[in-house]
Design a protein around this motif. Structure first.
Motif, PDB file in Angstrom:
ATOM      1  N   GLN A   1       0.814  -1.202   0.000  1.00  0.00           N
ATOM      2  CA  GLN A   1       0.000   0.000   0.000  1.00  0.00           C
ATOM      3  C   GLN A   1       0.855   1.263   0.000  1.00  0.00           C
ATOM      4  N   SER A   2       1.921   1.262   0.829  1.00  0.00           N
ATOM      5  CA  SER A   2       2.808   2.429   0.881  1.00  0.00           C
ATOM      6  C   SER A   2       3.491   2.656  -0.460  1.00  0.00           C
ATOM      7  N   ALA A   3       3.931   1.549  -1.085  1.00  0.00           N
ATOM      8  CA  ALA A   3       4.588   1.666  -2.383  1.00  0.00           C
ATOM      9  C   ALA A   3       3.631   2.207  -3.444  1.00  0.00           C
ATOM     10  N   MET A   4       2.375   1.760  -3.413  1.00  0.00           N
ATOM     11  CA  MET A   4       1.393   2.249  -4.379  1.00  0.00           C
ATOM     12  C   MET A   4       1.105   3.727  -4.170  1.00  0.00           C
ATOM     13  N   ARG A   5       0.986   4.149  -2.913  1.00  0.00           N
ATOM     14  CA  ARG A   5       0.719   5.563  -2.634  1.00  0.00           C
ATOM     15  C   ARG A   5       1.888   6.429  -3.088  1.00  0.00           C
TER      16      ARG A   5
END
Length: 211
Positions: free
Chosen positions: A138-142
């Motif tokens: 999720q952090s990488a996508m954001r």
């Protein structure tokens, strides 16, 4: 993935690729609609006949996007698959990141939610046990500015489950099984079935989604 129209009406040829799957297919379908409108193909009295070769996730998603974005009186999409059935237990697991949001925009969010598992972390280890990579998805996508669907954003799904979901989502009669492309010429495709019989199909546009 790319779609490359080459002629204004007869003999258009393009290609979609499952490797980048959902992140770009809806944009490609929209782009295709704009290009065909500009060329006059969608203003013809008769609907544009689109043949998609390959009923994997890429071909079926493309067909779904076309049917959602372009009225049936302007374009008719048919997906041809050489296998005699949409077979279960074929292929492994797939990761849907921003692709899950694309499928939701195509009206498949509720059906998809019943099939997926949330994918929150990617962990890679060496054979002897040492950790190579730990990724918070999720952090990488954001950080990448990717579109998330729901709180999790990324999901895992078996390929055959995704294929079946997509096959059931296209309009009745869209999917034609036991059809292998033999020849294409402006305005028509020739397919053969498992018994060797030939089948002619009208096609102004041929989209390759066969790997």
């Amino acid at each position: 993935s790319a779609i490359a129209p080459r002629l204004p009406r007869q003999g258009l040829v393009g290609h979609v690729d499952g490797s980048g799957l959902m992140s770009s297919l809806s944009a490609e379908a929209r782009m295709l609609g704009l290009l065909l409108t500009a060329s006059g193909a969608l203003t013809s009295p008769s609907p544009l006949r689109v043949a998609v070769c390959g009923a994997g996730p890429a071909g079926l998603t493309f067909a779904r996007a076309m049917q959602q974005m372009i009225p049936s009186e302007r374009a008719v999409v048919t997906v041809y698959e050489q296998a005699p059935e949409v077979r279960p237990a074929v292929g492994g697991g797939l990761q849907l990141s921003s692709g899950a949001a694309v499928l939701a925009r195509l009206g498949l969010g509720e059906a998809l939610a019943k099939q997926v598992l949330p994918l929150r972390t990617v962990l890679s280890r060496r054979a002897e046990g040492g950790e190579v990579l730990r990724l918070d998805v999720q952090s990488a996508m954001r950080e990448a500015g990717a579109e998330l669907l729901g709180a999790d954003g990324a999901y895992a799904i078996m390929r055959d489950a995704l294929q079946q979901l997509l096959a059931e989502s296209v309009a009745p009669g869209t999917l034609q099984l036991d059809r292998s492309l033999r020849d294409y010429r402006a305005g028509a495709c020739t397919f053969v079935d498992a018994a060797g019989a030939e089948h002619e199909a009208a096609a102004d546009l041929l989209v390759g989604a066969d790997g």
